[in-house]
Design a protein around this motif. Sequence first.
Motif, PDB file in Angstrom:
ATOM      1  N   VAL A  27       5.580  -6.292  -0.210  1.00  0.00           N
ATOM      2  CA  VAL A  27       4.881  -5.016  -0.257  1.00  0.00           C
ATOM      3  C   VAL A  27       3.634  -5.103   0.613  1.00  0.00           C
ATOM      4  O   VAL A  27       2.889  -6.074   0.551  1.00  0.00           O
ATOM      5  CB  VAL A  27       4.505  -4.662  -1.712  1.00  0.00           C
ATOM      6  CG1 VAL A  27       3.704  -3.378  -1.762  1.00  0.00           C
ATOM      7  CG2 VAL A  27       5.758  -4.550  -2.575  1.00  0.00           C
ATOM      8  N   ALA A  28       3.417  -4.079   1.432  1.00  0.00           N
ATOM      9  CA  ALA A  28       2.249  -4.041   2.311  1.00  0.00           C
ATOM     10  C   ALA A  28       0.970  -4.041   1.480  1.00  0.00           C
ATOM     11  O   ALA A  28       0.917  -3.451   0.395  1.00  0.00           O
ATOM     12  CB  ALA A  28       2.302  -2.792   3.184  1.00  0.00           C
ATOM     13  N   ALA A  29      -0.050  -4.720   1.976  1.00  0.00           N
ATOM     14  CA  ALA A  29      -1.311  -4.869   1.241  1.00  0.00           C
ATOM     15  C   ALA A  29      -1.906  -3.527   0.821  1.00  0.00           C
ATOM     16  O   ALA A  29      -2.393  -3.374  -0.293  1.00  0.00           O
ATOM     17  CB  ALA A  29      -2.311  -5.650   2.087  1.00  0.00           C
ATOM     18  N   GLY A  30      -1.836  -2.524   1.670  1.00  0.00           N
ATOM     19  CA  GLY A  30      -2.413  -1.225   1.358  1.00  0.00           C
ATOM     20  C   GLY A  30      -1.659  -0.447   0.297  1.00  0.00           C
ATOM     21  O   GLY A  30      -2.156   0.558  -0.208  1.00  0.00           O
ATOM     22  N   CYS A  31      -0.470  -0.908  -0.067  1.00  0.00           N
ATOM     23  CA  CYS A  31       0.352  -0.182  -1.041  1.00  0.00           C
ATOM     24  C   CYS A  31       0.009  -0.517  -2.490  1.00  0.00           C
ATOM     25  O   CYS A  31       0.340   0.243  -3.398  1.00  0.00           O
ATOM     26  CB  CYS A  31       1.829  -0.482  -0.804  1.00  0.00           C
ATOM     27  SG  CYS A  31       2.445   0.115   0.777  1.00  0.00           S
ATOM     28  N   TRP A  32      -0.610  -1.643  -2.719  1.00  0.00           N
ATOM     29  CA  TRP A  32      -0.842  -2.088  -4.095  1.00  0.00           C
ATOM     30  C   TRP A  32      -1.667  -1.115  -4.919  1.00  0.00           C
ATOM     31  O   TRP A  32      -1.448  -0.966  -6.116  1.00  0.00           O
ATOM     32  CB  TRP A  32      -1.465  -3.479  -4.118  1.00  0.00           C
ATOM     33  CG  TRP A  32      -0.460  -4.525  -3.750  1.00  0.00           C
ATOM     34  CD1 TRP A  32      -0.388  -5.211  -2.575  1.00  0.00           C
ATOM     35  CD2 TRP A  32       0.658  -4.960  -4.526  1.00  0.00           C
ATOM     36  NE1 TRP A  32       0.699  -6.046  -2.570  1.00  0.00           N
ATOM     37  CE2 TRP A  32       1.357  -5.917  -3.764  1.00  0.00           C
ATOM     38  CE3 TRP A  32       1.137  -4.635  -5.786  1.00  0.00           C
ATOM     39  CZ2 TRP A  32       2.498  -6.551  -4.221  1.00  0.00           C
ATOM     40  CZ3 TRP A  32       2.282  -5.276  -6.242  1.00  0.00           C
ATOM     41  CH2 TRP A  32       2.941  -6.210  -5.466  1.00  0.00           C
ATOM     42  N   ASP A  33      -2.605  -0.420  -4.307  1.00  0.00           N
ATOM     43  CA  ASP A  33      -3.455   0.506  -5.042  1.00  0.00           C
ATOM     44  C   ASP A  33      -2.954   1.947  -5.003  1.00  0.00           C
ATOM     45  O   ASP A  33      -3.578   2.834  -5.570  1.00  0.00           O
ATOM     46  CB  ASP A  33      -4.889   0.455  -4.481  1.00  0.00           C
ATOM     47  CG  ASP A  33      -5.536  -0.901  -4.714  1.00  0.00           C
ATOM     48  OD1 ASP A  33      -5.225  -1.550  -5.731  1.00  0.00           O
ATOM     49  OD2 ASP A  33      -6.340  -1.317  -3.862  1.00  0.00           O
ATOM     50  N   CYS A  34      -1.839   2.189  -4.361  1.00  0.00           N
ATOM     51  CA  CYS A  34      -1.301   3.540  -4.217  1.00  0.00           C
ATOM     52  C   CYS A  34      -0.569   3.961  -5.488  1.00  0.00           C
ATOM     53  O   CYS A  34       0.268   3.219  -6.018  1.00  0.00           O
ATOM     54  CB  CYS A  34      -0.345   3.596  -3.023  1.00  0.00           C
ATOM     55  SG  CYS A  34       0.390   5.226  -2.778  1.00  0.00           S
ATOM     56  N   GLY A  35      -0.856   5.137  -5.960  1.00  0.00           N
ATOM     57  CA  GLY A  35      -0.198   5.663  -7.162  1.00  0.00           C
ATOM     58  C   GLY A  35       1.258   6.027  -6.946  1.00  0.00           C
ATOM     59  O   GLY A  35       1.990   6.261  -7.906  1.00  0.00           O
ATOM     60  N   HIS A  36       1.709   6.086  -5.704  1.00  0.00           N
ATOM     61  CA  HIS A  36       3.098   6.430  -5.375  1.00  0.00           C
ATOM     62  C   HIS A  36       3.939   5.190  -5.097  1.00  0.00           C
ATOM     63  O   HIS A  36       5.109   5.319  -4.717  1.00  0.00           O
ATOM     64  CB  HIS A  36       3.138   7.342  -4.145  1.00  0.00           C
ATOM     65  CG  HIS A  36       2.377   8.612  -4.305  1.00  0.00           C
ATOM     66  ND1 HIS A  36       2.823   9.649  -5.074  1.00  0.00           N
ATOM     67  CD2 HIS A  36       1.182   8.997  -3.799  1.00  0.00           C
ATOM     68  CE1 HIS A  36       1.953  10.632  -5.034  1.00  0.00           C
ATOM     69  NE2 HIS A  36       0.935  10.262  -4.259  1.00  0.00           N
ATOM     70  N   ARG A  37       3.368   4.000  -5.264  1.00  0.00           N
ATOM     71  CA  ARG A  37       3.999   2.752  -4.833  1.00  0.00           C
ATOM     72  C   ARG A  37       5.428   2.585  -5.352  1.00  0.00           C
ATOM     73  O   ARG A  37       6.351   2.341  -4.574  1.00  0.00           O
ATOM     74  CB  ARG A  37       3.152   1.550  -5.251  1.00  0.00           C
ATOM     75  CG  ARG A  37       3.730   0.218  -4.785  1.00  0.00           C
ATOM     76  CD  ARG A  37       2.930  -0.970  -5.294  1.00  0.00           C
ATOM     77  NE  ARG A  37       3.195  -1.173  -6.698  1.00  0.00           N
ATOM     78  CZ  ARG A  37       2.264  -1.157  -7.669  1.00  0.00           C
ATOM     79  NH1 ARG A  37       1.017  -0.963  -7.379  1.00  0.00           N
ATOM     80  NH2 ARG A  37       2.595  -1.334  -8.915  1.00  0.00           N
ATOM     81  N   VAL A  38       5.640   2.731  -6.650  1.00  0.00           N
ATOM     82  CA  VAL A  38       6.965   2.460  -7.216  1.00  0.00           C
ATOM     83  C   VAL A  38       8.000   3.444  -6.674  1.00  0.00           C
ATOM     84  O   VAL A  38       9.069   3.048  -6.210  1.00  0.00           O
ATOM     85  CB  VAL A  38       6.910   2.486  -8.762  1.00  0.00           C
ATOM     86  CG1 VAL A  38       8.302   2.371  -9.357  1.00  0.00           C
ATOM     87  CG2 VAL A  38       6.019   1.367  -9.279  1.00  0.00           C
ATOM     88  N   GLN A  39       7.682   4.726  -6.716  1.00  0.00           N
ATOM     89  CA  GLN A  39       8.610   5.735  -6.219  1.00  0.00           C
ATOM     90  C   GLN A  39       8.849   5.547  -4.722  1.00  0.00           C
ATOM     91  O   GLN A  39       9.975   5.659  -4.236  1.00  0.00           O
ATOM     92  CB  GLN A  39       8.074   7.134  -6.503  1.00  0.00           C
ATOM     93  CG  GLN A  39       9.015   8.231  -6.055  1.00  0.00           C
ATOM     94  CD  GLN A  39       8.428   9.613  -6.244  1.00  0.00           C
ATOM     95  OE1 GLN A  39       7.267   9.769  -6.570  1.00  0.00           O
ATOM     96  NE2 GLN A  39       9.244  10.630  -6.024  1.00  0.00           N
ATOM     97  N   CYS A  40       7.804   5.256  -3.986  1.00  0.00           N
ATOM     98  CA  CYS A  40       7.896   5.054  -2.544  1.00  0.00           C
ATOM     99  C   CYS A  40       8.836   3.894  -2.210  1.00  0.00           C
ATOM    100  O   CYS A  40       9.697   4.003  -1.332  1.00  0.00           O
ATOM    101  CB  CYS A  40       6.502   4.793  -1.986  1.00  0.00           C
ATOM    102  SG  CYS A  40       6.469   4.390  -0.237  1.00  0.00           S
ATOM    103  N   LEU A  41       8.674   2.780  -2.903  1.00  0.00           N
ATOM    104  CA  LEU A  41       9.531   1.620  -2.634  1.00  0.00           C
ATOM    105  C   LEU A  41      10.978   1.899  -3.008  1.00  0.00           C
ATOM    106  O   LEU A  41      11.904   1.436  -2.337  1.00  0.00           O
ATOM    107  CB  LEU A  41       9.006   0.396  -3.380  1.00  0.00           C
ATOM    108  CG  LEU A  41       7.694  -0.166  -2.822  1.00  0.00           C
ATOM    109  CD1 LEU A  41       7.137  -1.228  -3.765  1.00  0.00           C
ATOM    110  CD2 LEU A  41       7.890  -0.731  -1.436  1.00  0.00           C
ATOM    111  N   ARG A  42      11.184   2.676  -4.061  1.00  0.00           N
ATOM    112  CA  ARG A  42      12.558   3.051  -4.433  1.00  0.00           C
ATOM    113  C   ARG A  42      13.202   3.889  -3.334  1.00  0.00           C
ATOM    114  O   ARG A  42      14.360   3.687  -2.983  1.00  0.00           O
ATOM    115  CB  ARG A  42      12.561   3.819  -5.747  1.00  0.00           C
ATOM    116  CG  ARG A  42      12.370   2.936  -6.937  1.00  0.00           C
ATOM    117  CD  ARG A  42      12.484   3.697  -8.229  1.00  0.00           C
ATOM    118  NE  ARG A  42      12.272   2.794  -9.343  1.00  0.00           N
ATOM    119  CZ  ARG A  42      11.734   3.146 -10.492  1.00  0.00           C
ATOM    120  NH1 ARG A  42      11.363   4.397 -10.698  1.00  0.00           N
ATOM    121  NH2 ARG A  42      11.576   2.259 -11.454  1.00  0.00           N
TER     122      ARG A  42
END
Length: 85
Positions: A27-42
């Motif tokens: 996971v890209a470093a900037g994604c860890w704090d994103c509230g959309h991370r789980v849905q985005c990765l799916r």
Amino acid sequence: MGDSGLPKCFGDLERVFPPGGGGLRQVAAGCWDCGHRVQCLRVAASGQGRETLYEEKALRGDPEGVAGFMRRWSRRKTASRREES
């Protein structure tokens, strides 16, 4: 943010789950704090992204030996069939 309220990188496999060291994605470093991370990765791991991840896994291989060879062969055969359809 895009017009839909989602980040512009949303669902972009290469941006949110780029290849890291050793050929493994992370996971890209900037994604860890994103509230959309789980849905985005799916979303990134579905559709064409799923094929990309599946092919990479097949090429990475398994432990040596006959069992490992058979698993690699099976994954590559499945990936090849998916490309043909």
